[in-house]
Design a protein around this motif. Structure first.
Motif, PDB file in Angstrom:
ATOM      1  N   ILE A  92       0.870  -1.181   0.000  1.00 56.83           N
ATOM      2  CA  ILE A  92       0.000   0.000   0.000  1.00 56.83           C
ATOM      3  C   ILE A  92       0.906   1.230   0.000  1.00 56.83           C
ATOM      4  N   SER A  93       0.866   1.988  -1.069  1.00 57.22           N
ATOM      5  CA  SER A  93       1.684   3.199  -1.174  1.00 57.22           C
ATOM      6  C   SER A  93       0.750   4.391  -1.393  1.00 57.22           C
ATOM      7  N   LYS A  94       0.306   4.971  -0.285  1.00 56.16           N
ATOM      8  CA  LYS A  94      -0.635   6.085  -0.323  1.00 56.16           C
ATOM      9  C   LYS A  94      -0.183   7.157   0.664  1.00 56.16           C
ATOM     10  N   PRO A  95      -0.072   8.416   0.222  1.00 56.15           N
ATOM     11  CA  PRO A  95       0.360   9.480   1.144  1.00 56.15           C
ATOM     12  C   PRO A  95      -0.674   9.725   2.235  1.00 56.15           C
ATOM     13  N   ILE A  96      -0.187  10.087   3.413  1.00 58.67           N
ATOM     14  CA  ILE A  96      -1.056  10.293   4.578  1.00 58.67           C
ATOM     15  C   ILE A  96      -0.894  11.711   5.111  1.00 58.67           C
ATOM     16  N   ARG A 107      -5.701  10.679   7.339  1.00 60.57           N
ATOM     17  CA  ARG A 107      -6.385  10.115   6.181  1.00 60.57           C
ATOM     18  C   ARG A 107      -5.429  10.063   4.993  1.00 60.57           C
ATOM     19  N   VAL A 108      -5.758   9.234   4.021  1.00 52.79           N
ATOM     20  CA  VAL A 108      -5.009   9.246   2.767  1.00 52.79           C
ATOM     21  C   VAL A 108      -5.312  10.546   2.053  1.00 52.79           C
ATOM     22  N   SER A 109      -4.260  11.273   1.677  1.00 55.00           N
ATOM     23  CA  SER A 109      -4.415  12.594   1.068  1.00 55.00           C
ATOM     24  C   SER A 109      -3.347  12.798   0.009  1.00 55.00           C
ATOM     25  N   PRO A 110      -3.711  13.325  -1.169  1.00 57.30           N
ATOM     26  CA  PRO A 110      -2.707  13.563  -2.220  1.00 57.30           C
ATOM     27  C   PRO A 110      -1.636  14.562  -1.788  1.00 57.30           C
ATOM     28  N   ASN A 111      -1.962  15.401  -0.797  1.00 56.41           N
ATOM     29  CA  ASN A 111      -0.994  16.394  -0.307  1.00 56.41           C
ATOM     30  C   ASN A 111      -0.276  15.925   0.955  1.00 56.41           C
ATOM     31  N   GLY A 112      -0.469  14.656   1.342  1.00 52.54           N
ATOM     32  CA  GLY A 112       0.150  14.139   2.557  1.00 52.54           C
ATOM     33  C   GLY A 112       1.579  13.676   2.346  1.00 52.54           C
ATOM     34  N   GLN A 113       2.155  13.076   3.402  1.00 52.51           N
ATOM     35  CA  GLN A 113       3.524  12.566   3.348  1.00 52.51           C
ATOM     36  C   GLN A 113       3.540  11.140   2.787  1.00 52.51           C
ATOM     37  N   THR A 114       4.613  10.813   2.088  1.00 52.93           N
ATOM     38  CA  THR A 114       4.770   9.475   1.525  1.00 52.93           C
ATOM     39  C   THR A 114       4.634   8.416   2.620  1.00 52.93           C
ATOM     40  N   GLN A 142      -0.180   5.008  10.531  1.00 55.93           N
ATOM     41  CA  GLN A 142      -0.010   4.565   9.141  1.00 55.93           C
ATOM     42  C   GLN A 142      -0.746   3.264   8.819  1.00 55.93           C
ATOM     43  N   ILE A 143      -0.502   2.214   9.594  1.00 54.55           N
ATOM     44  CA  ILE A 143      -1.145   0.928   9.298  1.00 54.55           C
ATOM     45  C   ILE A 143      -2.660   1.062   9.399  1.00 54.55           C
ATOM     46  N   ARG A 144      -3.116   1.747  10.430  1.00 61.29           N
ATOM     47  CA  ARG A 144      -4.555   1.904  10.649  1.00 61.29           C
ATOM     48  C   ARG A 144      -5.209   2.651   9.487  1.00 61.29           C
ATOM     49  N   VAL A 145      -4.572   3.715   9.029  1.00 64.72           N
ATOM     50  CA  VAL A 145      -5.115   4.519   7.926  1.00 64.72           C
ATOM     51  C   VAL A 145      -5.109   3.718   6.620  1.00 64.72           C
ATOM     52  N   PRO A 153     -10.641  -2.210   7.922  1.00 67.13           N
ATOM     53  CA  PRO A 153     -10.138  -1.594   9.164  1.00 67.13           C
ATOM     54  C   PRO A 153      -9.750  -2.641  10.200  1.00 67.13           C
ATOM     55  N   ILE A 154      -8.859  -2.260  11.103  1.00 68.48           N
ATOM     56  CA  ILE A 154      -8.397  -3.160  12.157  1.00 68.48           C
ATOM     57  C   ILE A 154      -9.520  -3.407  13.164  1.00 68.48           C
ATOM     58  N   LEU A 155      -9.675  -4.653  13.542  1.00 72.96           N
ATOM     59  CA  LEU A 155     -10.683  -5.033  14.527  1.00 72.96           C
ATOM     60  C   LEU A 155     -10.444  -4.245  15.820  1.00 72.96           C
ATOM     61  N   GLY A 156     -11.497  -3.598  16.310  1.00 72.39           N
ATOM     62  CA  GLY A 156     -11.400  -2.822  17.541  1.00 72.39           C
ATOM     63  C   GLY A 156     -10.965  -1.384  17.347  1.00 72.39           C
ATOM     64  N   ASP A 157     -10.568  -1.005  16.126  1.00 79.43           N
ATOM     65  CA  ASP A 157     -10.109   0.363  15.855  1.00 79.43           C
ATOM     66  C   ASP A 157     -11.297   1.205  15.389  1.00 79.43           C
ATOM     67  N   THR A 158     -12.125   1.642  16.318  1.00 83.53           N
ATOM     68  CA  THR A 158     -13.357   2.353  15.970  1.00 83.53           C
ATOM     69  C   THR A 158     -13.088   3.730  15.359  1.00 83.53           C
ATOM     70  N   LEU A 159     -11.905   4.314  15.615  1.00 87.53           N
ATOM     71  CA  LEU A 159     -11.586   5.619  15.022  1.00 87.53           C
ATOM     72  C   LEU A 159     -11.540   5.522  13.500  1.00 87.53           C
ATOM     73  N   TYR A 160     -11.130   4.369  12.985  1.00 82.66           N
ATOM     74  CA  TYR A 160     -10.995   4.188  11.534  1.00 82.66           C
ATOM     75  C   TYR A 160     -11.974   3.163  10.971  1.00 82.66           C
ATOM     76  N   GLY A 161     -13.098   2.969  11.650  1.00 83.06           N
ATOM     77  CA  GLY A 161     -14.168   2.154  11.086  1.00 83.06           C
ATOM     78  C   GLY A 161     -14.161   0.693  11.457  1.00 83.06           C
ATOM     79  N   GLY A 162     -13.278   0.282  12.362  1.00 85.25           N
ATOM     80  CA  GLY A 162     -13.245  -1.111  12.781  1.00 85.25           C
ATOM     81  C   GLY A 162     -14.395  -1.450  13.717  1.00 85.25           C
TER      82      GLY A 162
END
Length: 203
Positions: A92-96, A107-114, A142-145, A153-162
């Motif tokens: 997964i190569s998406k800027p954050i 969040r994944v953002s085109p203006n984020g960091q590699t 990073q992993i969570r996003v 989403p990661i199980l139990g990670d309610t901030l990111y939809g788990g």
């Protein structure tokens, strides 16, 4: 090396906080009569357990910081996610970047960091998947996003939809590989799952 438990901040989040991992390590060295300035080389989120490298003085800190920057420290994680991934292994190569609608979320953002994350599916369990992941970069959450962005989403990670889980967030830093900054001896350090997360291997 420290095996961080769940529910502990790596750094103090405010001036009067005394229950962070950094505080615990400093107290340990003080109790052993060792004078040093213990500094974590990388951090784990509060609900992520596992291996954290601490430097005991400025020289080793500078060397380890540079090693981390040049991707010479390999970190491997275990995670259980909601759903079954379509590919057994991928990158997964998406800027954050920061989420301007939430004070702590990223969040994944085109203006984020590699940000680059590699994953392999270890096994599927009903509508869950156990993954092994490694990082090329170390962005906040990073992993969570990245996994949430894929729709797993990661199980139990309610901030990111788990899905909420009584066992908490199913993410653990299982190992680190690096070369000792002084002796240049190669190390692979394994961090056993804490008691509250051992269910991850048998889910």
């Amino acid at each position: 090396m420290v095996n961080k438990p769940t529910g502990v901040d790596t750094h103090p989040s405010h001036e009067n906080q005394h229950d962070s991992l950094s505080n615990f390590v400093a107290s340990y060295f003080e109790s052993q009569g060792v004078k040093c300035r213990a500094h974590p080389i990388h951090r784990l989120d509060r609900d992520t357990s596992g291996a954290v490298i601490f430097a005991k003085h400025h020289l080793s800190q500078a060397i380890l910081d540079r090693m981390l920057q040049h991707k010479h420290i390999k970190r491997t994680y275990l995670a259980i996610v909601n759903g079954q991934l379509q590919k057994n292994h991928d990158t997964i190569s998406k800027p954050i970047g920061k989420d301007r609608h939430h004070p702590t979320r990223r969040r994944v953002s085109p203006n984020g960091q590699t940000a680059v994350t590699h994953y392999t599916v270890v096994k599927n369990i009903n509508n869950l998947s156990l993954l092994e992941l490694s990082l090329e970069t170390g962005r906040t959450h990073q992993i969570r996003v990245h996994l949430s962005h894929l729709g797993y989403p990661i199980l139990g990670d309610t901030l990111y939809g788990g899905t909420k889980d009584p066992n908490g967030q199913a993410l653990h830093a299982k190992s680190v590989q690096f070369v000792h900054p002084i002796s240049e001896e190669p190390f692979t350090i394994l961090a056993p799952l804490p008691k509250e997360k051992r269910w991850m291997l048998f889910a």
